[in-house]
Design a protein around this motif. Structure first.
Motif, PDB file in Angstrom:
ATOM      1  N   UNK A 190       0.865  -0.912   0.162  1.00 21.79           N
ATOM      2  CA  UNK A 190      -0.059  -0.030   0.096  1.00 21.79           C
ATOM      3  C   UNK A 190       0.864   1.429   0.042  1.00 21.79           C
ATOM      4  N   UNK A 191       0.373   2.449  -0.094  1.00 24.31           N
ATOM      5  CA  UNK A 191       0.858   3.624  -0.067  1.00 24.31           C
ATOM      6  C   UNK A 191       0.058   4.554   0.707  1.00 24.31           C
ATOM      7  N   UNK A 192       0.459   5.525   1.740  1.00 23.92           N
ATOM      8  CA  UNK A 192      -0.072   6.657   2.314  1.00 23.92           C
ATOM      9  C   UNK A 192       0.534   7.987   1.813  1.00 23.92           C
ATOM     10  N   UNK A 193      -0.401   8.768   1.595  1.00 23.73           N
ATOM     11  CA  UNK A 193       0.085  10.321   1.235  1.00 23.73           C
ATOM     12  C   UNK A 193      -0.452  11.202   1.860  1.00 23.73           C
ATOM     13  N   UNK A 194       0.483  12.331   2.297  1.00 24.83           N
ATOM     14  CA  UNK A 194      -0.091  13.560   3.176  1.00 24.83           C
ATOM     15  C   UNK A 194       0.636  14.638   2.673  1.00 24.83           C
ATOM     16  N   UNK A 195       0.008  15.749   2.886  1.00 24.07           N
ATOM     17  CA  UNK A 195       0.751  17.235   2.921  1.00 24.07           C
ATOM     18  C   UNK A 195       0.473  17.892   4.122  1.00 24.07           C
ATOM     19  N   UNK A 196       1.393  18.103   4.649  1.00 22.90           N
ATOM     20  CA  UNK A 196       1.287  18.590   6.059  1.00 22.90           C
ATOM     21  C   UNK A 196       2.468  19.623   6.581  1.00 22.90           C
ATOM     22  N   UNK A 197       2.240  20.474   7.538  1.00 19.64           N
ATOM     23  CA  UNK A 197       3.006  21.306   8.306  1.00 19.64           C
ATOM     24  C   UNK A 197       3.026  21.156   9.689  1.00 19.64           C
ATOM     25  N   UNK A 198       4.020  21.409  10.256  1.00 20.99           N
ATOM     26  CA  UNK A 198       3.989  21.168  11.546  1.00 20.99           C
ATOM     27  C   UNK A 198       4.419  22.700  12.369  1.00 20.99           C
ATOM     28  N   UNK A 199       4.107  22.745  13.736  1.00 21.18           N
ATOM     29  CA  UNK A 199       4.563  24.192  14.408  1.00 21.18           C
ATOM     30  C   UNK A 199       5.580  23.752  15.395  1.00 21.18           C
ATOM     31  N   UNK A 200       5.908  22.410  15.520  1.00 22.45           N
ATOM     32  CA  UNK A 200       7.074  21.990  16.499  1.00 22.45           C
ATOM     33  C   UNK A 200       7.685  20.830  15.994  1.00 22.45           C
ATOM     34  N   UNK A 201       8.864  20.608  16.560  1.00 22.02           N
ATOM     35  CA  UNK A 201       9.544  19.428  16.188  1.00 22.02           C
ATOM     36  C   UNK A 201       9.563  18.399  17.056  1.00 22.02           C
ATOM     37  N   UNK A 202       8.420  18.235  17.789  1.00 23.68           N
ATOM     38  CA  UNK A 202       8.417  16.794  18.726  1.00 23.68           C
ATOM     39  C   UNK A 202       7.990  15.725  17.844  1.00 23.68           C
ATOM     40  N   UNK A 203       7.928  14.524  18.472  1.00 22.20           N
ATOM     41  CA  UNK A 203       7.612  13.236  17.879  1.00 22.20           C
ATOM     42  C   UNK A 203       6.114  13.458  17.948  1.00 22.20           C
ATOM     43  N   UNK A 204       5.647  13.453  16.336  1.00 19.79           N
ATOM     44  CA  UNK A 204       4.201  13.620  16.114  1.00 19.79           C
ATOM     45  C   UNK A 204       3.858  12.766  14.890  1.00 19.79           C
ATOM     46  N   UNK A 205       2.486  12.427  14.944  1.00 22.60           N
ATOM     47  CA  UNK A 205       2.369  11.672  13.601  1.00 22.60           C
ATOM     48  C   UNK A 205       1.242  12.265  12.839  1.00 22.60           C
ATOM     49  N   UNK A 206       1.442  12.687  11.585  1.00 19.96           N
ATOM     50  CA  UNK A 206       0.375  13.386  10.691  1.00 19.96           C
ATOM     51  C   UNK A 206      -0.378  12.083  10.270  1.00 19.96           C
ATOM     52  N   UNK A 207      -0.183  10.931   9.832  1.00 30.02           N
ATOM     53  CA  UNK A 207      -1.117  10.186   9.393  1.00 30.02           C
ATOM     54  C   UNK A 207      -0.383   8.693   9.884  1.00 30.02           C
ATOM     55  N   UNK A 208      -1.244   8.028  10.729  1.00 28.40           N
ATOM     56  CA  UNK A 208      -0.577   6.878  11.352  1.00 28.40           C
ATOM     57  C   UNK A 208      -1.745   5.874  11.969  1.00 28.40           C
TER      58      UNK A 208
END
Length: 342
Positions: A190-208
């Motif tokens: 499979x494949x996942x696609x996202x366009x995202x921007x972050x406001x910090x450099x913490x450990x985060x998951x945009x699509x998970x």
């Protein structure tokens, strides 16, 4: 150490094919290593002092052959050399891969017959009331936490996007426990696609959808983009060559290619890393975690974890392992949308 240390690599060259080769002498680690086409191809212990040729007449590098004590080269190549470079330090594996990646990217032209694929498993559209709808053929149900993300027109991509506040109840959720199409794709590629921007450099998951199993796009602490995919009894983690900056948009395509036993990531249309992934795909052991989080990662409690403080423009899932050309076409399509209203 008084004699040649001869590294016999795992690669046998074929006539007519190009090979990118990086050979490394690492005195500090007492090793010699070789990387072929970005991948490790062997290493050998090499303790002791380096030795120069006994005759200074042979103190030269040949390109297309080997140095000799005369004016002619020996072991002359019947072929072609595109690149010949020497570096002042022992390159790391990551540096060797990036050199190969630069070569691939410089000569890359997508196949004109390849078009942007259609996301058949989910294709999320954000609604003005803060809810979200799957407009793919699968038409999955999308729920949300108790705090609705803020949805507004994105002036860069000219479509509605969702902004998340980083709390565990500000997310969207796509359940797949009863969705055979999604589960089969997770097992078979499979494949996942996202366009995202972050406001910090913490450990985060945009699509998970990770929880001791599953897969997802993750931004590690410090900003390195990663793709985690549970295969062969453990996570196979693509640690990309991209470290994100706050406030900037990134187009990310993460791929599990079961047939070729690889996980790959493309960022802004370019290869950003890959890792071998042999074995069977592993789901989270608790079915309560069988869901994809948008703006966070799945958790069996029903709340999200590793929550994004930032914005998501696109969240999609494809039912096959996308090719490089397909990943590029998706990026190209996203870039074209920037000019849609101009």
């Amino acid at each position: 150490g008084g004699s040649y240390k001869t590294l016999k690599s795992s690669v046998t060259a074929k006539a007519g094919e190009y090979y990118h080769v990086v050979a490394v002498y690492d005195k500090d680690a007492a090793k010699v290593r070789m990387f072929v086409n970005g991948a490790p191809a062997g290493e050998l212990a090499a303790s002791g002092a380096f030795a120069f040729p006994s005759k200074t007449a042979a103190h030269w590098f040949a390109i297309g052959g080997d140095a000799s004590i005369g004016t002619n080269a020996q072991y002359a190549l019947d072929g072609e050399v595109c690149v010949a470079r020497m570096y002042a330090h022992a390159l790391t594996r990551d540096e060797a891969w990036l050199l190969f990646d630069d070569i691939k990217t410089a000569n890359y032209t997508p196949d004109p017959s390849v078009v942007a694929p259609v996301a058949s498993l989910f294709d999320v559209t954000f609604n003005e009331d803060g809810t979200a709808t799957d407009v793919s053929a699968n038409q999955t149900t999308i729920s949300q936490g108790t705090t609705l993300p803020k949805v507004a027109m994105n002036d860069t991509y000219h479509r509605l996007s969702a902004t998340f506040d980083g709390t565990t109840q500000c997310f969207y959720r796509i359940d797949y426990a009863q969705d055979d199409a999604i589960k089969q794709a997770m097992q078979n590629g499979f494949a996942l696609e996202t366009i995202y921007r972050t406001e910090n450099l913490k450990d985060v998951c945009p699509l998970s959808a990770q929880e001791s199993g599953g897969a997802g796009i993750e931004q590690a602490t410090g900003g390195q983009l990663q793709f985690w995919c549970r295969v062969g009894g453990g996570y196979k983690t693509v640690k990309t060559n991209v470290t994100v900056e706050t406030g900037r948009y990134y187009h990310v395509v993460a791929i599990y290619d079961k047939e070729n036993e690889m996980c790959r990531v493309y960022v802004d249309g370019q290869p950003a890393g890959e890792v071998a992934a042999a074995g069977s795909f592993g789901f989270p052991p608790k079915t309560e975690a069988h869901w994809f989080g948008i703006g966070g990662d799945a958790h069996p409690s029903g709340a999200a974890q590793f929550c994004l403080t930032g914005e998501i423009v696109v969240a999609r899932m494809y039912d096959h392992a996308l090719s490089r050309d397909e990943a590029y076409r998706l990026y190209e399509k996203a870039e074209q949308s920037k000019q849609a209203a101009e």
